[in-house]
Write an enzyme that holds these catalytic residues in place. Sequence first.
Site, PDB file in Angstrom:
ATOM      1  N   LYS A 134     -24.111  40.789  -6.858  1.00 12.36           N
ATOM      2  CA  LYS A 134     -25.325  40.698  -7.632  1.00 12.36           C
ATOM      3  C   LYS A 134     -25.802  42.907  -7.214  1.00 12.36           C
ATOM      4  CE  LYS A 134     -26.980  36.683  -6.714  1.00 12.36           C
ATOM      5  NZ  LYS A 134     -26.146  35.499  -6.849  1.00 12.36           N
ATOM      6  N   GLU A 135     -25.343  43.532  -6.550  1.00 15.04           N
ATOM      7  CA  GLU A 135     -25.631  44.380  -5.954  1.00 15.04           C
ATOM      8  C   GLU A 135     -24.643  45.790  -6.721  1.00 15.04           C
ATOM      9  OE1 GLU A 135     -25.845  45.572  -2.668  1.00 15.04           O
ATOM     10  OE2 GLU A 135     -25.718  43.990  -1.317  1.00 15.04           O
TER      11      GLU A 135
END
Length: 160
Positions: A134-135
Amino acid sequence: GKYQKKAYNVKYKLRKQRKSQRESLMQQQGMTREEAEAKLGPLEIPKDENPPPTPVASSYFMQRQARIEPEAKKLACILRKNPNVDLNVLGEFLGEPLQLNHLVRESFVSTFNFRGLSIDAALRTFLESFRLPKEAQQIDRCLQSFSSSFHEQNPSYMES
């Protein structure tokens, strides 16, 4: 680090000494600040006899990499071929910035054969093997490894 603190302390002590000399001249001889500075001359900070150690490609890093690299290659092959691996966890692991994760990520990407594939087909093949984390930085690391491997295997792909 330790060297910088030592160098800072030496400079600090010299400046403090200089200030007391300047104030002494100003009080005893009635000089202005500028006159006292002119009389004292420029502040000379001695060169350090023991400069900080320059890391020669960080010998510790290189030694550690030599020990870890074979294990990273084995781990990458296991992660690539094992159907029971959680794809989300794999994506998170591959995106981490640590040395082991980096070596596993590079080895993982090297298990793909992108020769002769278009960039979209190669990217699709690569992204089917795990779920992107997600990052943004983790995604960037994964895609950077992919792009390096793709370019290495297809050096003439973007020639015009």
